[in-house]
Design a protein around this motif. Structure first.
Motif, PDB file in Angstrom:
ATOM      1  N   GLY A   1      37.189   2.074   9.225  1.00  0.00           N
ATOM      2  CA  GLY A   1      36.759   0.901   8.487  1.00  0.00           C
ATOM      3  C   GLY A   1      37.937  -0.014   8.212  1.00  0.00           C
ATOM      4  N   ASP A   2      37.648  -1.244   7.778  1.00  0.00           N
ATOM      5  CA  ASP A   2      38.760  -2.143   7.472  1.00  0.00           C
ATOM      6  C   ASP A   2      38.650  -2.719   6.060  1.00  0.00           C
ATOM      7  OD1 ASP A   2      36.697  -3.884   7.801  1.00  0.00           O
ATOM      8  OD2 ASP A   2      37.569  -4.987   9.472  1.00  0.00           O
ATOM      9  N   HIS A   3      37.869  -2.053   5.206  1.00  0.00           N
ATOM     10  CA  HIS A   3      37.678  -2.564   3.848  1.00  0.00           C
ATOM     11  C   HIS A   3      38.305  -1.684   2.783  1.00  0.00           C
ATOM     12  CE1 HIS A   3      35.202  -5.569   5.534  1.00  0.00           C
ATOM     13  NE2 HIS A   3      34.605  -5.906   4.409  1.00  0.00           N
ATOM     14  N   ASP A   4      38.960  -0.616   3.186  1.00  0.00           N
ATOM     15  CA  ASP A   4      39.510   0.313   2.209  1.00  0.00           C
ATOM     16  C   ASP A   4      41.032   0.296   2.313  1.00  0.00           C
ATOM     17  OD1 ASP A   4      40.288   2.385   0.615  1.00  0.00           O
ATOM     18  OD2 ASP A   4      38.867   3.836   1.427  1.00  0.00           O
ATOM     19  N   ILE A   5      41.671  -0.365   1.346  1.00  0.00           N
ATOM     20  CA  ILE A   5      43.124  -0.494   1.461  1.00  0.00           C
ATOM     21  C   ILE A   5      43.861   0.800   1.139  1.00  0.00           C
ATOM     22  CG2 ILE A   5      43.320  -3.006   1.193  1.00  0.00           C
ATOM     23  CD1 ILE A   5      43.899  -2.484  -1.794  1.00  0.00           C
ATOM     24  N   THR A   6      43.121   1.818   0.699  1.00  0.00           N
ATOM     25  CA  THR A   6      43.752   3.127   0.520  1.00  0.00           C
ATOM     26  C   THR A   6      44.013   3.764   1.886  1.00  0.00           C
ATOM     27  OG1 THR A   6      42.398   3.345  -1.449  1.00  0.00           O
ATOM     28  CG2 THR A   6      43.565   5.302  -0.735  1.00  0.00           C
ATOM     29  N   VAL A   7      43.162   3.392   2.841  1.00  0.00           N
ATOM     30  CA  VAL A   7      43.305   3.897   4.205  1.00  0.00           C
ATOM     31  C   VAL A   7      43.445   2.676   5.114  1.00  0.00           C
ATOM     32  CG1 VAL A   7      42.316   5.478   5.902  1.00  0.00           C
ATOM     33  CG2 VAL A   7      41.671   5.712   3.517  1.00  0.00           C
ATOM     34  N   PRO A   8      44.621   2.021   5.107  1.00  0.00           N
ATOM     35  CA  PRO A   8      44.719   0.729   5.788  1.00  0.00           C
ATOM     36  C   PRO A   8      44.578   0.853   7.303  1.00  0.00           C
ATOM     37  CG  PRO A   8      46.846   1.382   4.867  1.00  0.00           C
ATOM     38  CD  PRO A   8      45.879   2.444   4.491  1.00  0.00           C
ATOM     39  N   TYR A   9      43.773  -0.030   7.887  1.00  0.00           N
ATOM     40  CA  TYR A   9      43.531   0.062   9.334  1.00  0.00           C
ATOM     41  C   TYR A   9      44.756  -0.349  10.134  1.00  0.00           C
ATOM     42  CZ  TYR A   9      42.857  -4.996   9.712  1.00  0.00           C
ATOM     43  OH  TYR A   9      43.043  -6.351   9.712  1.00  0.00           O
ATOM     44  N   LEU A  10      45.677  -1.099   9.496  1.00  0.00           N
ATOM     45  CA  LEU A  10      46.908  -1.470  10.206  1.00  0.00           C
ATOM     46  C   LEU A  10      47.681  -0.215  10.610  1.00  0.00           C
ATOM     47  CD1 LEU A  10      48.107  -4.538   8.107  1.00  0.00           C
ATOM     48  CD2 LEU A  10      47.318  -4.533  10.483  1.00  0.00           C
ATOM     49  N   ALA A  11      47.672   0.770   9.725  1.00  0.00           N
ATOM     50  CA  ALA A  11      48.357   2.034  10.030  1.00  0.00           C
ATOM     51  C   ALA A  11      47.618   2.781  11.131  1.00  0.00           C
ATOM     52  CB  ALA A  11      48.449   2.894   8.776  1.00  0.00           C
ATOM     53  N   THR A  12      46.286   2.673  11.133  1.00  0.00           N
ATOM     54  CA  THR A  12      45.505   3.307  12.204  1.00  0.00           C
ATOM     55  C   THR A  12      45.859   2.680  13.550  1.00  0.00           C
ATOM     56  OG1 THR A  12      43.722   3.628  10.599  1.00  0.00           O
ATOM     57  CG2 THR A  12      43.164   3.936  12.905  1.00  0.00           C
ATOM     58  N   LEU A  13      45.974   1.325  13.559  1.00  0.00           N
ATOM     59  CA  LEU A  13      46.341   0.630  14.805  1.00  0.00           C
ATOM     60  C   LEU A  13      47.718   1.082  15.287  1.00  0.00           C
ATOM     61  CD1 LEU A  13      45.164  -3.041  14.110  1.00  0.00           C
ATOM     62  CD2 LEU A  13      44.029  -1.271  15.463  1.00  0.00           C
ATOM     63  N   LYS A  14      48.645   1.212  14.336  1.00  0.00           N
ATOM     64  CA  LYS A  14      50.005   1.622  14.696  1.00  0.00           C
ATOM     65  C   LYS A  14      49.986   3.045  15.286  1.00  0.00           C
ATOM     66  CE  LYS A  14      54.655   2.113  12.965  1.00  0.00           C
ATOM     67  NZ  LYS A  14      55.511   2.273  11.797  1.00  0.00           N
ATOM     68  N   TRP A  15      49.199   3.883  14.664  1.00  0.00           N
ATOM     69  CA  TRP A  15      49.092   5.267  15.124  1.00  0.00           C
ATOM     70  C   TRP A  15      48.507   5.314  16.540  1.00  0.00           C
ATOM     71  CZ3 TRP A  15      43.845   7.416  14.745  1.00  0.00           C
ATOM     72  CH2 TRP A  15      43.741   8.703  15.260  1.00  0.00           C
ATOM     73  N   ILE A  16      47.491   4.488  16.805  1.00  0.00           N
ATOM     74  CA  ILE A  16      46.898   4.469  18.152  1.00  0.00           C
ATOM     75  C   ILE A  16      47.948   4.018  19.180  1.00  0.00           C
ATOM     76  CG2 ILE A  16      45.144   3.369  19.619  1.00  0.00           C
ATOM     77  CD1 ILE A  16      43.363   3.188  17.081  1.00  0.00           C
ATOM     78  N   ARG A  17      48.720   2.979  18.810  1.00  0.00           N
ATOM     79  CA  ARG A  17      49.764   2.497  19.730  1.00  0.00           C
ATOM     80  C   ARG A  17      50.778   3.596  20.038  1.00  0.00           C
ATOM     81  NH1 ARG A  17      49.139  -2.577  17.170  1.00  0.00           N
ATOM     82  NH2 ARG A  17      50.679  -2.055  15.592  1.00  0.00           N
ATOM     83  N   GLN A  18      51.104   4.384  19.030  1.00  0.00           N
ATOM     84  CA  GLN A  18      52.096   5.452  19.210  1.00  0.00           C
ATOM     85  C   GLN A  18      51.629   6.527  20.183  1.00  0.00           C
ATOM     86  OE1 GLN A  18      53.592   7.221  15.641  1.00  0.00           O
ATOM     87  NE2 GLN A  18      54.351   5.285  14.835  1.00  0.00           N
ATOM     88  N   LEU A  19      50.332   6.587  20.430  1.00  0.00           N
ATOM     89  CA  LEU A  19      49.832   7.589  21.362  1.00  0.00           C
ATOM     90  C   LEU A  19      50.154   7.235  22.812  1.00  0.00           C
ATOM     91  CD1 LEU A  19      46.347   8.373  19.767  1.00  0.00           C
ATOM     92  CD2 LEU A  19      48.383   9.792  19.705  1.00  0.00           C
ATOM     93  N   ASN A  20      50.606   5.983  23.030  1.00  0.00           N
ATOM     94  CA  ASN A  20      51.005   5.521  24.362  1.00  0.00           C
ATOM     95  C   ASN A  20      49.918   5.710  25.419  1.00  0.00           C
ATOM     96  OD1 ASN A  20      53.456   4.616  23.554  1.00  0.00           O
ATOM     97  ND2 ASN A  20      54.658   6.270  24.492  1.00  0.00           N
TER      98      ASN A  20
END
Ligand SMILES: *[C@@H]1O[C@H](CO)[C@@H](O)[C@H](O)[C@H]1NC(C)=O
Ligand SMILES: *[C@@H]1O[C@H](CO)[C@@H](O)[C@H](O)[C@H]1NC(C)=O
Ligand SMILES: *[C@@H]1O[C@H](CO)[C@@H](O)[C@H](O)[C@H]1NC(C)=O
Length: 294
Positions: free
Chosen positions: A257-276
């Motif tokens: 989701g992108d509405h919960d700032i406790t679990v920010p989606y920006l960090a999810t995007l970064k994590w996905i990128r790190q998977l290469n």
């Protein structure tokens, strides 16, 4: 909401759980639930699974069978994040077949409405109260060692509780809904909304606990999230585990989701990128009835 950064800590317990689940010591079929009129239109089972070195931990679960083809549909294990938040949150507030109905709530037992977009339409789902201390899960060997670090938080909590006690005239479970001060004070205690408040009224009701086959006297109080679980954060990053899983060609769906700032989606995007991983299809919006849905 699934806390992905803690996912890894569950992989081993999940495998163990699946093994035990086949022969769970305690399981009961629940046909009716207080708050829902008539028989439940889906198959619900609750029970406990004993884990830990000496089986001293009893993990409570809600298992809902797929409404499509239970034998062929996938099995999903739902762990609400926190850590310390009950599986009931996932069931009644997020992806399960029933939701609390705020429009009919008058301060007594809340009632349910059916959620047409439940994941249980196409999958078998286990909602688990984990780790120990969460929801209806408990340990048979009591360990009440609290570090002094939490003492100040506890004092603040006691303070808020006392102010709630005076506003609600001692009525926690059936507060007068017109007593706004009381509802506000109760909201403050757990930083929750009115919707969440209904889960307290429901899950702490003795008739509900009977219907769910909760063992009497095992827990003092059901809480949506237990902020006092004795939990050590000892894994800083689980990216390498996820990489390993993709190298082994396991498929994964990231649903964020992108509405919960406790679990920010920006960090999810970064994590996905790190998977290469290599990109096959571009990032794009998707639509439902002509509206952007994600
Ligand atoms: C509240 O609603 C319940 C049904 O959900 C009903 O049985 C009860 O009489 C109502 N109480 C009041 C005070 O309106
Ligand atoms: C929270 O977890 C702790 C540690 O497991 C437990 O002692 C306590 O009873 C739990 N509190 C609630 C409200 O369940
Ligand atoms: C991902 O790729 C980048 C660029 O090729 C590389 O620097 C990085 O080490 C890779 N990360 C991992 C975890 O393999």
């Amino acid at each position: 909401m699934m806390n992905f950064t803690k996912l890894e800590t569950w992989i081993s317990s999940w495998l163990l759980l699946m093994f035990i689940f086949q022969s769970a010591a305690s399981q009961s079929i629940v046909k009716t639930l207080p708050g829902y009129y008539g028989n439940l239109p889906f198959k619900l089972e609750t029970g406990y699974v004993s884990v830990g070195k000496n089986e001293e931990i009893e993990l409570f679960y809600y298992f809902i069978e797929s409404e499509r083809n239970p034998n062929e549909d996938p099995l999903v294990l739902w762990i609400t994040g926190g850590p310390g938040c009950s599986g009931l949150c996932g069931l009644a507030f997020e992806i399960g077949p029933i939701a609390f109905d705020p429009s009919s709530f008058n301060g007594s037992l809340p009632s349910f409405i059916l959620r047409p977009y439940s994941w249980t339409k196409i999958a078998n789902v286990i909602f688990i109260d984990a780790p120990v201390g969460t929801g209806f899960s408990y340990a048979t060997q009591a360990d009440s060692c609290y570090t002094s670090d939490t003492l100040s938080a506890k004092d603040t909590y006691t303070f808020l509780r006392k102010s709630a006690k005076s506003s609600c005239f001692g009525q926690y479970v059936d507060p007068d809904p017109s007593n706004v001060q009381c509802i506000r004070a109760l909201e403050l205690i757990d930083d929750d909304h009115m919707n969440y408040f209904m889960s307290y009224a429901w899950a702490n009701n003795p008739a509900v606990q009977d219907a769910l086959y909760v063992r009497k006297g095992t827990i003092k109080e059901w809480k949506k999230c237990n902020k006092s679980i004795l939990y050590e954060y000892n894994v800083e990053s689980v990216v390498s585990y996820h990489q390993l899983l993709s190298e082994k060609k396991y498929k994964a769906l990231v649903y964020s989701g992108d509405h919960d700032i406790t679990v920010p989606y920006l960090a999810t995007l970064k994590w996905i990128r790190q998977l290469n991983l290599s990109v096959v299809d571009d990032w794009r919006p998707w639509y439902v009835n002509g509206q952007v849905a994600g």
